[in-house]
Design an enzyme around this catalytic site. Structure first.
Site, PDB file in Angstrom:
ATOM      1  N   ASP A   8     -22.846 -12.435  -0.955  1.00 35.79           N
ATOM      2  CA  ASP A   8     -23.284 -11.239  -1.674  1.00 35.79           C
ATOM      3  C   ASP A   8     -23.058 -10.063  -0.724  1.00 35.79           C
ATOM      4  OD1 ASP A   8     -24.996  -9.470  -3.327  1.00 35.79           O
ATOM      5  OD2 ASP A   8     -26.435  -9.752  -1.701  1.00 35.79           O
ATOM      6  N   ASP A  10     -24.662  -6.219  -1.099  1.00 33.84           N
ATOM      7  CA  ASP A  10     -25.818  -5.338  -0.851  1.00 33.84           C
ATOM      8  C   ASP A  10     -27.056  -6.154  -0.506  1.00 33.84           C
ATOM      9  OD1 ASP A  10     -24.302  -3.580  -3.413  1.00 33.84           O
ATOM     10  OD2 ASP A  10     -24.577  -2.734  -1.417  1.00 33.84           O
ATOM     11  N   HIS A  81     -22.875   7.667 -12.864  1.00 35.50           N
ATOM     12  CA  HIS A  81     -22.566   6.548 -11.974  1.00 35.50           C
ATOM     13  C   HIS A  81     -21.261   6.788 -11.210  1.00 35.50           C
ATOM     14  CE1 HIS A  81     -21.587   2.357 -10.748  1.00 35.50           C
ATOM     15  NE2 HIS A  81     -22.861   2.450 -10.396  1.00 35.50           N
ATOM     16  N   ASN A 127     -17.093   0.396  -3.797  1.00 31.76           N
ATOM     17  CA  ASN A 127     -18.116   0.449  -2.745  1.00 31.76           C
ATOM     18  C   ASN A 127     -17.831  -0.528  -1.603  1.00 31.76           C
ATOM     19  OD1 ASN A 127     -19.483   2.292  -4.329  1.00 31.76           O
ATOM     20  ND2 ASN A 127     -20.887   0.772  -5.196  1.00 31.76           N
TER      21      ASN A 127
HETATM   22  C1  XBP Z   1     -26.602  -4.960  -5.718  1.00 29.83           C
HETATM   23  C2  XBP Z   1     -26.620  -4.256  -7.010  1.00 29.83           C
HETATM   24  C3  XBP Z   1     -25.732  -3.055  -7.191  1.00 29.83           C
HETATM   25  C4  XBP Z   1     -26.135  -1.963  -6.204  1.00 29.83           C
HETATM   26  C5  XBP Z   1     -25.620  -0.610  -6.631  1.00 29.83           C
HETATM   27  O1  XBP Z   1     -25.411  -5.700  -5.712  1.00 29.83           O
HETATM   28  O2  XBP Z   1     -27.306  -4.681  -7.913  1.00 29.83           O
HETATM   29  O3  XBP Z   1     -25.928  -2.594  -8.504  1.00 29.83           O
HETATM   30  O4  XBP Z   1     -27.563  -1.872  -6.195  1.00 29.83           O
HETATM   31  O5  XBP Z   1     -24.206  -0.668  -6.772  1.00 29.83           O
HETATM   32  P1  XBP Z   1     -25.309  -7.115  -4.881  1.00 29.83           P
HETATM   33  P2  XBP Z   1     -23.548  -0.098  -8.124  1.00 29.83           P
HETATM   34  O6  XBP Z   1     -26.651  -7.384  -4.244  1.00 29.83           O
HETATM   35  O7  XBP Z   1     -24.925  -8.146  -5.928  1.00 29.83           O
HETATM   36  O8  XBP Z   1     -24.231  -6.869  -3.855  1.00 29.83           O
HETATM   37  O9  XBP Z   1     -24.204   1.237  -8.395  1.00 29.83           O
HETATM   38  O10 XBP Z   1     -22.075   0.018  -7.814  1.00 29.83           O
HETATM   39  O11 XBP Z   1     -23.862  -1.135  -9.162  1.00 29.83           O
HETATM   40 MG    MG Z   2     -27.777  -8.348  -2.928  1.00 30.42          MG
END
Ligand code: XBP
Ligand code: MG
Length: 254
Positions: A8, A10, A81, A127
């Site tokens: 993953d 984030d 967004h 991102n």
């Molecule tokens: C985390 C998410 C993403 C980010 C924001 O992703 O849920 O939505 O919070 O990015 P992960 P976006 O933990 O699966 O990496 O605004 O591009 O969605």
């Molecule tokens: Mg995550």
């Protein structure tokens, strides 16, 4: 036989939510003249909704409909967004990317030991550019398969993104381990049949990780030992390929 690691992004590769995505959303609101600020506590609650567009729609529909501007909400969400995504890239390019402990070490060792690497993330693919840049000039090429954002219809906790990545790897779930930070991510990986190691964040540490193979505070670094929080009895100071290979032979806790 452990053949691939699926990460993953984030909260797992980098701690990007509180000071990255949240700040970018707030700067997008300000740039659009909207009187909205997602403070740390509110954003922590909004993270229950994965996907930034889905999170915005949820906010304007269920959390603060009084702040919903007039007009086509879907168009507003897409516009906001897109603005946020541009701001996020600029923010990480100037502030730097907070890679989590042990990430750079484990990725390098896994490559040296011939393991395939993959990414399975809800975040928008754009991102990922700052993440690749932070890891190194050729880092994108380290990853055999990248599944991100809207490449699947249903986001985490649906298993779609992990099923997409397993298909790209051409491997069964039993040959892989997943790395996540959140309950939504753990549910997605588990539903795809993947044993999962969770590295908690401040936002996720109190979530339900009972389906995880192992829960730790981070992957560990020499001189910075990890702390095992729950799951299988792991006593090492860090997670390296040998430790993961041994863990990969264990069945997940179900
Ligand atoms: C985390 C998410 C993403 C980010 C924001 O992703 O849920 O939505 O919070 O990015 P992960 P976006 O933990 O699966 O990496 O605004 O591009 O969605
Ligand atoms: Mg995550």
């Amino acid at each position: 036989m452990l053949k691939a690691l699926i990460f993953d992004v984030d909260g797992t590769l980098a701690d990007t939510e509180r000071d990255g995505h949240r700040v970018a959303f707030n700067r997008a609101f300000a740039a659009e003249g909207l009187p909205i600020v997602w403070d740390e506590a509110l954003y922590g609650r909004l993270l229950a909704i994965t996907g930034g567009k889905e999170r915005l729609l949820h906010f304007f529909t269920h959390v603060r409909p009084d702040l919903r501007p007039p007009g086509d909400l879907a168009a507003l969400v897409r516009h906001l967004h897109a603005r946020k995504t541009d701001i996020y890239s600029d923010l990480l390019n100037t502030e730097g990317v907070p890679l989590r402990p042990g990430v750079r070490r484990l990725l390098a060792e896994a490559r040296d030991r011939g393991l395939r690497l993959a990414v399975a993330t809800t975040t928008t693919e754009k991102n990922l550019a700052p993440i690749w840049a932070a890891l190194g000039p050729a880092a994108r090429g380290w990853f055999h398969t990248v599944g991100a954002g809207d490449c699947v219809a249903a986001k985490k906790p649906a298993p779609d993104i992990y099923e997409y990545v397993l298909a790209g790897l051409g491997l069964p779930a039993s040959d892989c381990l997943a790395f996540e930070d959140s309950e939504n991510g753990l549910r997605a990986a588990s539903a795809a049949g993947l044993r999962t190691i969770v590295t908690v964040t401040d936002y996720t540490r109190d979530q339900d990780f009972s389906a995880a193979l192992l829960v730790v505070d981070h992957l560990g670094e020499p001189g910075r030992p990890l702390t095992r929080l729950s799951g299988v009895a792991f006593t090492g100071d860090l997670l390296d390929v040998d430790a993961l290979t041994a863990l990969g032979r264990l069945r997940a806790l179900h």
